[in-house]
Every structure is written in C-alpha cells, then in structure tokens.
Scaffold this motif. Structure first.
Motif, mmCIF file in Angstrom:
data_model
loop_
_atom_site.group_PDB
_atom_site.id
_atom_site.type_symbol
_atom_site.label_atom_id
_atom_site.label_comp_id
_atom_site.label_asym_id
_atom_site.label_seq_id
_atom_site.Cartn_x
_atom_site.Cartn_y
_atom_site.Cartn_z
ATOM 1 N N SER A 101 -46.936 -52.866 -104.767
ATOM 2 C CA SER A 101 -46.038 -53.649 -105.513
ATOM 3 C C SER A 101 -45.242 -53.044 -106.890
ATOM 4 O O SER A 101 -44.113 -52.873 -106.812
ATOM 5 C CB SER A 101 -46.462 -55.139 -105.606
ATOM 6 O OG SER A 101 -45.482 -55.858 -106.313
ATOM 7 N N SER A 110 -43.349 -49.781 -106.244
ATOM 8 C CA SER A 110 -42.149 -50.023 -105.607
ATOM 9 C C SER A 110 -41.331 -50.543 -106.845
ATOM 10 O O SER A 110 -40.074 -50.232 -106.962
ATOM 11 C CB SER A 110 -42.136 -51.083 -104.560
ATOM 12 O OG SER A 110 -40.774 -51.728 -103.907
ATOM 13 N N THR A 111 -41.590 -51.554 -107.597
ATOM 14 C CA THR A 111 -40.779 -52.228 -108.643
ATOM 15 C C THR A 111 -40.378 -51.161 -109.654
ATOM 16 O O THR A 111 -39.182 -51.121 -110.098
ATOM 17 C CB THR A 111 -41.770 -53.364 -109.362
ATOM 18 O OG1 THR A 111 -41.876 -54.133 -107.987
ATOM 19 C CG2 THR A 111 -40.748 -53.965 -110.382
#
Length: 267
Positions: free
Chosen positions: A158, A161-162
């Motif tokens: 996460s 990706s962010t």
C-alpha cells in the motif's frame, strides 16, 4: 447461441495457487472455443510469463499482456496490435529509491526484452526465462519499456503504491498482480485491461453485452465493468465483487471459473 468473448485473467482466476491451469479448466475452456466462443487471456503478466498458458489452451485469439500495455496476436501480424510505453527515466528514479521503498527488485520490460537491477535477483523459475538469454542489467536499458515490475513484501504494498502514484501522478498507474507474491506492476497512465479488451472486441465485431470477463483483483475492475457480464472469483477482493454481475461459487483452487462457464454457457 450468441458467440461470446470470454476474457480471462490468469493469476488468482484461471491459475490455481501453484500457477497451473487444472486439467478440468483446460477442458472447459477448450470446449468453449470449440463451441465457437472466443477465449482471450487478459493478464498483468508479460507474454514471456504467459505464453505457456496460451499454448496449453491451444488459443489463436488476441491476448492482453502488461495489464493492457500490450494487446497482440501472439506469433502473428495483427492489424489491431497496440503497445504503450513508460519513460525509461521513471525506471531509474524508482530504482534510486529501492531501499527507501523496501523493494526486493526493480525490473523493466517490453515485449522482447527484460532488465533487472541485479542479476542476482533474477530467479529464472519466477520469471519463466533463462538467465543467459533473457536478463539484462538496468544500465543496458536504452529504450522506453512497456511496464515496470517491482517486488516488495505484502505489508509494504500500500505504501509503495501510494508513494509512486503521488510522485508520478500524471505518468503512471500502479497495479497489483494476484497470486502469492507481492508484485506491483507499473504501467503508463490510463492503461488498463478494458481499454485493450475493447480492441479485441472490435476485432471480432463483438458488442460489450456479449463479453464475459473473469477476474480476482483490483486490476480487473475496469475489465469486469466494461464486460456485459463481469464475474468475480470467490477468492476475489471485496472491491471487485462490488462491481461484478456475479461471483463464482468456488475459488481458483476449486475450478471456480470452469464450473461457472460450464453452467453459464451450457457446455
């Protein structure tokens, strides 16, 4: 019966947890082809890592690789073929952040070439390729790749990706692979499977209402939304199930796709 275009994701959908297509699934998909339906693979994998499945299913249909970055007819010239590219500078910028982002490796590839940051990170079994002929070091990357592949651990997916989406927000999209490994694929902005599936559908003159699509992950969202009938796997994400028309009763390890197709198309 109306001829259907059947779009199938690979990892977590057509493949079981051992990255194999079961004999039953092969049988059902071959029956679907024999009945006049068009079975088309739509995967995040490069062709190099999906060619074996194309051959196992004895397909001659167009295929979607790199989450839509490449749509082509393997081993043939095809007038509808499309390929998209990422600026190679982005690959080098991500590689420079390898430690900060907790990346195991950074790889860049296009249809015929493959580059990785260290040859020691190249697992030939994972990449379905031979080290001697396939892997090049990043400093040999001279042209823009079709996609970047990065491996991390599940707990970092996460954050990675962010971070990358914020850093290169106008240039890339970050997609996940299904399956056991924490693999992120980076594709050019706006590239996704449905865009490529539309090309395949037009080549067959098939309307979206006659498309059945199967998937399990968030990189299948557009695919299932575009298809007239989108089917999420029982083992799929909640987000995907929320946009699907239906959900298989069984998982990818229990031939969920095969059982669903057999009933849905009365094969």
């Amino acid at each position: 019966m109306t001829k259907k275009l059947i779009a199938i994701d690979l990892d977590g959908t057509t493949l079981n947890r051992h990255s194999k297509i079961s004999p039953r699934t092969i049988d059902v998909l071959k029956k679907a082809s024999a009945a006049g339906h068009h079975v088309s693979i739509a995967t995040g994998r490069p062709f190099r890592m999906s060619a074996q499945y194309y051959q196992e299913l004895a397909l001659d249909t167009p295929m979607i690789n790199f989450n839509g970055g490449l749509v082509h007819k393997p081993y043939q010239k095809w007038p509808f073929e499309k390929e998209h590219f990422i600026q190679k500078e982005i690959a080098f910028e991500i590689l420079a952040q390898k430690e900060n982002l907790n990346l195991d490796f950074v790889a860049a590839e296009s249809r015929d070439t493959f580059y990785i940051n260290r040859l020691e990170d190249f697992e030939s079994s994972f990449f379905a390729a031979d080290k001697a002929t396939e892997a090049n070091l990043f400093n040999n990357l001279k042209t823009n790749p079709t996609s970047l592949l990065i491996k991390t651990k599940h707990e970092f997916v996460s954050k990675v990706s962010t971070t990358l989406m914020n850093q290169f927000e106008n240039e890339i999209d970050v997609r996940t692979w299904g399956g056991p490994n924490a693999i992120l694929e980076i594709v050019p902005k706006g590239v996704q499977k449905a865009m490529a599936l539309e090309v395949v559908a037009e080549s067959f003159k098939i309307k979206p209402k006659n498309i059945i699509a199967f998937g399990d992950e968030h990189n299948d969202l557009e695919l299932l939304s575009y298809a007239g009938w989108g089917v999420a796997m029982k083992n799929g994400t909640d987000q995907l199930k929320s946009v699907a028309n239906d959900i298989t009763e069984k998982t990818n390890d229990e031939d969920g796709l095969a059982e669903y197709l057999e009933q849905h198309l009365a094969l």
